[in-house]
Design an enzyme around this catalytic site. Structure first.
Site, PDB file in Angstrom:
ATOM      1  N   HIS A 222       0.842  -1.193   0.000  1.00 15.72           N
ATOM      2  CA  HIS A 222       0.000   0.000   0.000  1.00 15.72           C
ATOM      3  C   HIS A 222       0.882   1.249   0.000  1.00 15.72           C
ATOM      4  O   HIS A 222       1.948   1.258   0.613  1.00 15.72           O
ATOM      5  CB  HIS A 222      -0.912   0.012   1.222  1.00 15.72           C
TER       6      HIS A 222
ATOM      7  N   ALA B 104      15.640 -17.815   9.893  1.00 17.70           N
ATOM      8  CA  ALA B 104      14.328 -17.665  10.527  1.00 17.70           C
ATOM      9  C   ALA B 104      14.108 -16.239  11.033  1.00 17.70           C
ATOM     10  O   ALA B 104      15.022 -15.606  11.556  1.00 17.70           O
ATOM     11  CB  ALA B 104      14.194 -18.652  11.682  1.00 17.70           C
TER      12      ALA B 104
ATOM     13  N   ARG C 261      27.174 -14.315   4.660  1.00  9.95           N
ATOM     14  CA  ARG C 261      28.341 -14.959   4.076  1.00  9.95           C
ATOM     15  C   ARG C 261      27.939 -15.732   2.829  1.00  9.95           C
ATOM     16  O   ARG C 261      26.748 -15.961   2.579  1.00  9.95           O
ATOM     17  CB  ARG C 261      28.992 -15.921   5.074  1.00  9.95           C
TER      18      ARG C 261
END
Length: 202
Positions: free
Chosen positions: A114, A159, A182
């Site tokens: 948006h 994660a 890396r």
């Protein structure tokens, strides 16, 4: 210019235009059926995925529940893709996922955003950008991928990351915002997790 024309040109457009709805509810009905199918009903699930998704490669599997604005209508999955539970495809534009990708629980892949200008949001304006994920990518749990991002082949996205920019191939990246940490290299041939040594060579 109509809202459909604006959408096709990649401009901001009003998502509440009835002419843009097409058969969205029909696609969502198939998604509902998939989410309420029995895990053992493998053939029904395979059939539904072929009907729901733009492309679904051989051996690809999606755990339930899965969420998608268009029921997967604009999602292109390669072969051998695995999506764990509660993946969300905000598929107002195309999402491309390459062969042998692993997508962990609670991942969001969004193609829609948006405008920052408040008056435009008040009047239901939106924009879309496709997302491209290369082959053999592992996306960790809770990752958020925003519109327009490309992730290169063989990447690992840690994660909880928020991917706001393109990630080059053969890299490990994580963080908020997600950054390359890396390159994937020689150490990864010796260790599979921290300092734990690999005992297989494929």
């Amino acid at each position: 210019m109509t809202n459909r024309e604006r959408k096709e040109k990649g401009l901001v457009y009003r998502y509440d235009d009835p002419s843009l709805m097409d058969n969205q509810f029909l696609y969502q009905e198939k998604l509902y059926a998939y989410n309420h199918s029995h895990p053992s009903d493998v053939e029904t699930r395979k059939t539904l995925l072929k009907e729901m998704f733009a492309e679904i490669g051989e051996g690809s599997h999606i755990e339930t529940p899965v969420n998608a604005n268009w029921g997967g209508r604009h999602v292109h999955l390669g072969k051998g893709v695995y999506c764990n539970s509660n993946v969300t495809f905000v598929d107002d534009a195309d999402i491309f996922v390459g062969d042998h990708c692993l997508i962990a629980p609670n991942v969001v892949i969004a193609t829609s955003g948006h405008p920052v200008l408040p008056i435009l949001r008040e009047h239901n304006y939106v924009y879309n950008r496709p997302v491209h994920i290369g082959k053999n990518v592992w996306i960790g749990s809770g990752v958020q991928i925003i519109p327009g991002v490309t992730i290169g082949d063989n990447c690992v996205i840690g994660a909880g990351s928020v991917v706001t920019r393109d990630i080059p191939e053969n890299t490990v990246a994580y963080g908020v915002p997600c950054k390359v940490i890396r390159e994937i290299g020689e150490k990864d041939k010796e260790y599979f997790f921290r300092n734990e040594k690999l005992d297989v060579r494929e």
